[in-house]
Design an enzyme around this catalytic site. Structure first.
Site, short mmCIF file in Angstrom:
data_model
loop_
_atom_site.label_atom_id
_atom_site.label_comp_id
_atom_site.label_asym_id
_atom_site.label_seq_id
_atom_site.Cartn_x
_atom_site.Cartn_y
_atom_site.Cartn_z
N HIS A 58 52.33 95.55 9.92
CA HIS A 58 52.46 94.17 9.44
C HIS A 58 53.93 93.83 9.18
O HIS A 58 54.47 94.02 8.09
CB HIS A 58 51.65 94.01 8.15
CG HIS A 58 51.44 92.58 7.75
ND1 HIS A 58 50.27 92.12 7.22
CD2 HIS A 58 52.26 91.50 7.83
CE1 HIS A 58 50.36 90.82 6.97
NE2 HIS A 58 51.57 90.43 7.31
N HIS A 60 57.15 90.83 9.98
CA HIS A 60 57.57 89.52 10.51
C HIS A 60 58.99 89.65 11.04
O HIS A 60 59.91 89.88 10.27
CB HIS A 60 57.50 88.45 9.41
CG HIS A 60 56.11 88.20 8.92
ND1 HIS A 60 55.23 87.35 9.55
CD2 HIS A 60 55.43 88.72 7.87
CE1 HIS A 60 54.07 87.34 8.90
NE2 HIS A 60 54.16 88.17 7.87
N LEU A 61 59.14 89.53 12.35
CA LEU A 61 60.47 89.66 12.96
C LEU A 61 61.12 88.30 13.18
O LEU A 61 62.30 88.22 13.52
CB LEU A 61 60.38 90.43 14.28
CG LEU A 61 59.97 91.91 14.15
CD1 LEU A 61 59.86 92.56 15.53
CD2 LEU A 61 60.97 92.67 13.29
N ARG A 62 60.34 87.21 12.98
CA ARG A 62 60.85 85.82 12.97
C ARG A 62 61.33 85.28 14.32
O ARG A 62 61.59 84.10 14.43
CB ARG A 62 61.99 85.65 11.95
CG ARG A 62 61.63 86.03 10.52
CD ARG A 62 60.60 85.10 9.94
NE ARG A 62 60.38 85.32 8.52
CZ ARG A 62 59.19 85.26 7.94
NH1 ARG A 62 58.12 84.98 8.67
NH2 ARG A 62 59.06 85.45 6.64
N HIS A 232 47.04 92.96 3.78
CA HIS A 232 47.56 92.90 2.40
C HIS A 232 46.50 92.58 1.33
O HIS A 232 46.58 91.58 0.63
CB HIS A 232 48.71 91.90 2.28
CG HIS A 232 48.52 90.59 2.99
ND1 HIS A 232 47.41 89.81 2.84
CD2 HIS A 232 49.35 89.94 3.86
CE1 HIS A 232 47.56 88.72 3.57
NE2 HIS A 232 48.70 88.79 4.20
N ASP A 305 54.41 93.91 5.27
CA ASP A 305 54.50 92.45 5.21
C ASP A 305 55.96 92.02 5.03
O ASP A 305 56.27 91.07 4.31
CB ASP A 305 53.62 91.86 4.10
CG ASP A 305 53.37 90.36 4.31
OD1 ASP A 305 53.84 89.81 5.32
OD2 ASP A 305 52.70 89.75 3.45
N HIS A 309 63.78 85.99 4.58
CA HIS A 309 64.07 84.56 4.49
C HIS A 309 65.56 84.37 4.25
O HIS A 309 66.19 85.16 3.55
CB HIS A 309 63.32 83.92 3.33
CG HIS A 309 61.84 83.81 3.56
ND1 HIS A 309 61.30 82.94 4.47
CD2 HIS A 309 60.80 84.46 3.00
CE1 HIS A 309 59.98 83.06 4.46
NE2 HIS A 309 59.64 83.99 3.59
#
Lengths: 438, 332
Positions: A58, A60-62, A232, A305, A309
């Site tokens: 899990h 997030h590579l964006r 999650h 996760d 940002h």
């Protein structure tokens, strides 16, 4: 390709042995291989625990779309530094990974970066809108070979759509990973609903909004004979439901994040948006229920996760700050602190929940393998005696939103071998694996 | 204490200092020249991210009676609506050498963020943040309550008086009320008992941990009659989110109706009727209640100016709001 002799590592924290890595595989494991390893570069692993390379189910590579937050390059560097040799990249990019084109793009970016295996996750529904199925077969049959599908960030809340998705992926042994969040019960939700939210005057995100969806989905999975993965999981009630489902024989797997194993909603009293995450930080009672659930096997895997940002999305009022925290570079430390140092898990268990099982859930055959001769040389060397004061400014991730900033955490990655090549050596980033021919 | 962010962390001694100072400030309002030179040359910024004419003019009046210069910064549309961020606004005010910032914001926690961010190095006064706290409202309510107590007990002065033994019933939308929260912490610190009355939909999950009694029936809460009953404003849009079925049902069950006022009269009670304003006449409070001699609504408005003068004076004149000379057992 250079060969490496890893000397004196504790295999899964148990017996001490040398590991000879040649041509991308573990050639030999034995008590003293110095004589057999002529010309190999020696890596001193005295006191280090050797684990199979970690697999993050899990991440997030964006990229594409939010390259200001993270790119495949920076995110996979962070992964390598965290001891990972594979990551599953969630679908909530821009454009959403709901077509063969996008998943192939992410797959190719990962391949050419060369730090870890990047396995794109496909969106269950077009644009994550929860309205109609995306072309799941096209993604499964693409060069990315997608096996895991998720609208993570959004819940597949329509029960009929969820049922169809669970059924549809059976055709190629895929899995749907559900972000369990009943949308109506969480409108405007800012933090865990409980005594802290009552006092702070922040709109609550009730545990029942997660538990109700998990209960529904395990029953759906049972009904249609599919497997389902729960992302999650964050509450004690969710643990109870998954435990019940497993006893009943339902094919469900569950994931917990490092932050839900360590932090509670008391942190929100600071109003520092670095602690804003979805699902939210829960109570001490939930943290302990999650730890016990990992120990007894109810929770199968750790997923970070990892959600980077840019500063401007966090340096604002709590209610308009983005959800999410970084996690790749701190995950194993938090696992050691919350699960190993507490006596709940052995390093062999850690290998299971951070590597073997996540690879199996995602049907990634070359990862999460035993440390044995002839196996792919994906190996993480971990120093459990080290301590690190977390400084997000030194992270390889573009995200500086680590909730552990300033905390002293146990353990450190000394080396990460990905397909026999050290992506991390002496605790620092080395070089990516040379790009194989496409 | 450098800021006034909440009443939760306001000590007994600090609260009494604010109230005693407010009493002195009240005397200024009764003179023909309603002005003190205390804050001459100092600049107070009213930073309002949310409309509130009443609170803003109360702070403005307070600052002006202390001879401070007042800048009203109406920043409607923070980063919520993609306007200027809180950080940039704060740094702008810092660059203009604001001596104190009075902030009103729809986002809970914004005043605390402002105070702890390092973006600006001035005292911060919370003038109401989201559904979190509204400390100056609680202070003016406490000031009103102790005046009521002095009146009913025949005391000449309120100086040093707390709320020990008083019973205050607070009625209405506790879930969304920053006033209810700030009142609870302050009133209990000062020794009062608090009862919350609301339909169960308008009480937060987790209220069981609060130091208060919770009942669902207003009639039950008013018998025996309390020292004061505070009616919270109820927003009509709440009924569209199914918190209650109709305004009529709300008024019948949880409104201070003429019949309920008559029952207090019949019992010979000294109960004061309070409301933080603005009132929804006919919803949470009837005209009979609002206009009765029991009503302290205008006292509250008057006390608001005194309390805000007191707070600005204590924060800006450098006097410590936390006198260490007389520690009280209720101090943290």
């Amino acid at each position: 390709m250079t060969s490496y002799l890893i000397q004196g590592a504790q295999l899964l924290g148990e017996q001490t042995a040398d590991i000879l890595v040649e041509d991308g595989v573990i050639r030999r494991i034995g008590p003293d291989l110095a004589a057999a390893a002529d010309g190999a570069r020696v890596v001193d692993a005295a006191g280090l625990v050797a684990l199979p390379g970690l697999v993050d189910i899990h991440t997030h590579l964006r990229e594409p779309g939010r390259e200001d937050a993270e790119t495949v390059e920076t995110g996979t560097r962070a992964a390598a530094l965290g001891g990972y040799t594979a990551v599953f990249a969630m679908a909530n990019s821009d454009p959403v990974a709901d077509t063969a084109g996008v998943v192939e793009q992410v797959h190719e970016l990962g391949r050419s970066a060369g730090w870890v295996d990047v396995r794109p996750v496909g969106a269950v529904t077009v644009g994550l809108k929860g309205e109609r199925l995306s072309e799941i077969m096209a993604m499964a049959e693409s060069r990315a070979g997608v096996r895991m599908f998720s609208d993570d960030g959004m819940c597949v809340h329509d029960p009929v759509l969820m049922r169809r998705a669970l059924e549809y992926v059976k055709g190629f042994d895929g899995v749907v990973a559900q972000h369990a969040q009943e949308p109506r019960l969480t409108e405007g939700a800012q933090m865990n609903e409980g005594s802290v939210s009552a006092e702070l005057g922040l709109t609550g995100w009730p545990a029942v909004a997660e538990e109700a969806v998990i209960a529904r989905d395990v029953l759906l999975a049972e009904h249609v004979g599919s497997r389902v993965h729960i992302c999650h999981l964050s509450t004690r009630g969710s643990v109870d439901i998954v435990r019940w489902a497993k006893q009943r024989g339902i094919d469900v797997t569950a994931e917990a994040t490092p932050h839900h194993l360590l932090l509670t909603d008391e942190r929100v009293r600071s109003f520092d948006p670095v602690f804003k995450v979805n699902p939210p930080l829960r109570t001490d009672e939930d943290v302990h229920a999650l730890r016990e659930a990992v120990a007894d096997g109810t929770i199968d895997v750790i997923g970070t996760d990892h959600a980077p940002h840019p500063a401007e999305d966090k340096e604002c009022e709590w209610s308009c700050a983005a959800n999410g925290m970084t996690g790749l570079e701190t995950a194993l430390s938090v696992v050691q602190l919350s699960l190993v140092d507490t006596g709940l898990l052995t390093w062999r268990d850690v290998a299971r929940i951070t590597s073997e099982t996540p690879a199996r859930i995602g049907r990634l055959a070359t990862q999460g393998r035993p440390l044995a001769e002839g196996e792919p040389a994906n190996i993480t060397l971990w120093d459990p005696a080290a301590t690190t004061v977390v400084d997000p400014a030194r992270h390889a991730s573009k995200g500086r939103n680590s909730p552990y900033r300033g905390m002293e955490l146990p353990g450190a990655v000394r080396a990460t071998f990905f397909r026999g090549h050290p992506t991390v050596l002496d605790g620092a980033l080395n070089t990516p694996v040379p790009t194989p021919a496409a | 204490m450098r800021h006034l962010l909440s009443t939760k962390d306001l000590s007994y001694d600090a609260a009494l200092t604010v109230l005693d100072t407010a009493d002195q400030m009240a005397a200024v309002g009764e003179r023909s020249v309603k002005k003190l030179p205390a804050l001459r040359g100092r600049t107070v910024v009213n930073l309002f991210f949310e409309d509130s004419t009443r609170t803003r003019i109360s702070f403005e009046t307070a600052a002006k009676r202390l001879s401070a210069d007042v800048i009203n910064f109406s920043a409607k549309g923070s980063s919520v609506s993609k306007g200027e961020s809180l950080k940039d606004t704060a740094q702008t005010l810092a660059a203009m050498s604001a001596d104190a910032v009075v902030i009103r914001h729809s986002a809970s926690g914004s005043p605390q963020q402002l105070a702890e961010s390092g973006w600006i190095d001035a005292p911060v006064v919370n003038a109401g943040d989201g559904t979190h706290e509204h400390p100056t409202q609680a202070l003016l309510d406490a000031m009103t309550l102790r005046q009521h107590r002095a009146r009913t007990e025949g005391r000449e002065s309120t100086r040093g008086l707390d709320l020990e033994g008083m019973h205050v019933v607070i009625v209405g939308d506790v879930l969304h009320s920053r006033v209810a929260r700030s009142d609870l912490w302050l009133f209990t610190t000062l020794g009062a008992r608090v009862t919350f009355v609301a339909p169960p939909t308008l009480l937060p999950v987790g209220i069981a941990d609060w130091p208060c009694r919770v009942v669902f029936s207003l009639d039950e809460a008013l018998d025996p009659a309390p020292d004061a009953v505070m009616m919270l404003r109820v927003q009509r849009e709440r009924m569209h989110a199914a918190f209650f079925p109709t305004a009529q049902e709300y008024a019948r069950e949880w409104g201070l109706t003429p019949e309920r006022v008559a029952a207090l009269d019949d019992a010979g009670a000294t109960t004061a009727i309070m409301h933080p304003g603005p009132m929804n006449r006919g919803l949470e409070i009837s005209s009979a209640a609002a206009d009765s001699p029991r009503s302290t609504v205008l006292d509250q408005v008057r006390n608001g100016v005194s309390v805000r003068m007191s707070v600005l004076y204590l924060l800006l004149s450098g006097d410590d709001l936390d006198p260490t000379s007389t520690p009280h057992p209720q101090e943290r």
